[in-house]
Design a protein around this motif. Structure first.
Motif, PDB file in Angstrom:
ATOM      1  N   THR A  48       0.840  -1.197   0.000  1.00  0.00           N
ATOM      2  CA  THR A  48       0.000   0.000   0.000  1.00  0.00           C
ATOM      3  C   THR A  48       0.881   1.256   0.000  1.00  0.00           C
ATOM      4  OG1 THR A  48      -0.210   0.104   2.427  1.00  0.00           O
ATOM      5  CG2 THR A  48      -1.801  -1.266   1.233  1.00  0.00           C
ATOM      6  N   ASP A  49       0.242   2.406  -0.149  1.00  0.00           N
ATOM      7  CA  ASP A  49       0.984   3.643  -0.416  1.00  0.00           C
ATOM      8  C   ASP A  49       1.921   4.060   0.711  1.00  0.00           C
ATOM      9  OD1 ASP A  49      -0.325   3.723  -2.812  1.00  0.00           O
ATOM     10  OD2 ASP A  49      -1.719   5.327  -2.277  1.00  0.00           O
ATOM     11  N   THR A  71      -4.519   3.291   0.200  1.00  0.00           N
ATOM     12  CA  THR A  71      -3.893   4.528   0.684  1.00  0.00           C
ATOM     13  C   THR A  71      -2.853   4.242   1.754  1.00  0.00           C
ATOM     14  OG1 THR A  71      -6.011   5.613   0.267  1.00  0.00           O
ATOM     15  CG2 THR A  71      -4.411   6.843   1.564  1.00  0.00           C
TER      16      THR A  71
END
Length: 403
Positions: A48-49, A71
Motif C-alpha cells: 500500500t501507499d 492509501t
C-alpha cells in the motif's frame, strides 16, 4: 468446510498455503520456511501507499479486493482507530480489537500507548476467527516496530493452539502491556467478557455483506455491556443499518475520520461528549426515515450470514410504506425540497403518499424534518445525531398514523 474456512476472508489459495506452511513447520522444525514464505508468495500480498502490506481477499462477487485501503494499511489503523480516541494514559487502558487480522490496529494502539503513557498499563484483547489470517500477520514485514510486539503475542497463541511450532519472534512484550488472543467467533467470545471494562472497541470486519453477524443490533447489545461509559467504538463503515444498530443499543453516534474512502466511518459512545462531529444531515435522514436504516438482527448470536441478510431483506419489505419511507430513488432526502425533475418528483411523491405525506414541501414533510432545522447550529453546541434521528422516527410515526 470448517467454520473458520467459511468465515475467513483472505484469499483461498493463501489460506491453504499458510496452513500447509505451518503443517510443514511442525513436521520439519525448519526455521527458514517462515522466512522465505513472503518472498515466495508476494503475489498474494499488496504493497500500500505508506509502505505497509495488505493481503488479497477471497473472490467476492467475481472480484478480489484487499483487506485494507490502498492509501495505507497501517496509516488506516492510526487514522480510523487511534486518532478518534480520547484515552487518558495516566490510567490503565483496555482495548477490544475485533477482527484483528494482521494485527495492525493493535500495533497502532501499542505505538500510541508507548508514546504517551508513563506509569499506566495496557490490556488488549484481540479477537480473530482465522488462525491463517493471524499467521499472515507473522509473515508480512512489520510496518512499525510495535508490530513486532503484536507478532510475539500472535506467535505465542498459535503455538499454544498447536498451529505454530517454532518460537522465532524475538521481541519481548513490555511488562506493562498484556495482549490476549481469542481465536474464535467474536459473538461467542464477547459473551464471556467483563462488564464495563473497555475504553475502546475496534470493529474491523471485511464488510457487512460478508459478516452481517458482526454488525447486528444483538452483537452491539454486548458492546454496550462491556464498554465503559466514556468508551468509544470505532469502525470504518458509514452504513445506515450499522449506525441504526448502535442507536437501538443506546449509543450516541458521530462521523469518524475520512481516510481512503469518500465517506467517514462511524464512532459510537454511551457518552455524546466523546464525539466531535455529527453524521452528515442526509445520513441522519436516511437512518431515521428510510427502510435502508433497518439494522441486521442475530437473535441468539448464532445465526448464519445468509439467514441474517435474508431476514433483514424481509424486514425492510415489511417496513416499507408502513413504518419507513421507501429507499427507492433516495426518497427521504427530498423532504422539504423543491424538485425540478418532474419524472423523479412523481416517483418520490408516490412513495411519500403511501406514508401520508402529500408532497415534498407539505406541512407533513416539514414537520418530519423539524429536528434538522438547526442542524448546523446544533453541531456547535453538542453532537446530537442520535436525538435528531429518534425525533424524526417519532414524527414520521405521527404523520403515518395521522395524529
Amino acid at each position: 468446510m470448517s467454520y473458520e474456512e467459511s468465515a475467513t476472508v483472505i484469499n483461498e489459495t493463501i489460506f491453504d498455503l499458510v496452513n500447509e506452511l505451518f503443517d510443514k513447520e511442525k513436521e520439519t522444525s525448519d526455521e527458514s520456511l517462515r522466512e522465505n514464505f513472503f518472498n515466495e508468495n508476494k503475489e498474494f500480498f499488496v504493497l500500500t501507499d505508506d509502505g505497509s502490506y495488505s493481503i488479497k481477499s477471497k473472490e467476492i462477487n467475481h472480484k478480489i479486493e484487499t483487506l485494507h485501503t490502498s492509501t495505507g494499511a497501517i496509516s488506516e489503523s492510526f487514522e480510523k482507530f487511534i486518532k478518534p480516541l480520547k484515552l487518558n494514559y495516566s490510567e490503565d487502558i483496555a482495548i477490544l480489537d475485533i477482527c484483528a487480522g494482521l494485527g495492525y490496529n493493535t500495533s497502532a494502539a501499542l505505538a500510541d500507548f508507548i508514546k504517551n503513557s508513563k506509569d499506566s498499563n495496557l490490556h488488549v484483547d484481540m479477537v480473530e476467527i482465522s488462525k491463517a489470517t493471524l499467521a499472515c500477520g507473522l509473515l508480512v514485514p512489520s510496518p512499525i516496530p510495535e508490530h513486532d510486539i503484536t507478532k510475539k503475542a500472535i506467535e505465542d497463541e498459535l503455538i499454544k493452539q498447536d498451529y505454530a511450532t517454532l518460537s522465532l519472534e524475538k521481541c519481548e512484550i513490555p511488562e506493562n502491556i498484556d495482549i490476549a488472543l481469542y481465536i474464535d467467533d467474536a459473538r461467542q467470545t464477547i459473551q464471556s467478557l467483563e462488564d464495563n471494562y473497555y475504553d475502546a472497541i475496534f470493529l474491523d470486519p471485511f464488510s457487512q455483506n460478508m459478516a452481517p453477524e458482526l454488525f447486528s443490533t444483538d452483537f452491539f447489545k454486548e458492546f454496550r455491556r462491556v464498554i465503559k461509559n466514556d468508551g468509544i467504538v470505532c469502525t470504518y463503515t458509514s452504513s445506515a443499518p450499522v449506525r441504526a444498530a448502535f442507536i437501538e443499543n443506546n449509543f450516541h453516534i458521530g462521523q469518524g475520520p475520512i481516510f481512503g474512502r469518500k465517506q467517514g466511518g462511524t464512532l459510537a459512545s454511551p457518552n455524546p461528549l466523546m464525539l466531535k462531529k455529527s453524521l452528515p444531515k442526509n445520513d441522519e435522514i436516511r437512518i431515521a426515515l428510510s427502510d435502508v436504516g433497518i439494522p441486521f438482527r442475530d437473535p441468539g448470536l448464532n445465526n448464519s450470514s445468509e439467514y441474517i441478510l435474508e431476514s433483514r431483506t424481509e424486514e425492510r419489505h415489511e417496513a416499507r410504506h408502513n413504518t419507513k419511507i421507501s429507499s427507492a430513488v433516495k426518497t427521504p432526502i427530498f423532504l422539504t425540497q423543491e424538485m425540478e425533475d418532474e419524472k423523479l418528483k412523481r416517483r418520490v411523491e408516490r412513495n411519500l403518499a403511501k406514508m401520508n405525506i402529500p408532497s415534498t414541501t407539505s406541512k407533513e414533510a416539514f414537520y418530519i424534518l423539524e429536528p434538522e432545522n438547526n442542524y448546523l447550529e446544533a453541531q456547535e453546541v453538542d453532537n446530537n445525531s442520535r436525538s435528531r434521528i429518534l425525533q424524526m422516527i417519532d414524527n414520521l410515526k405521527e404523520v403515518k398514523e395521522n395524529k
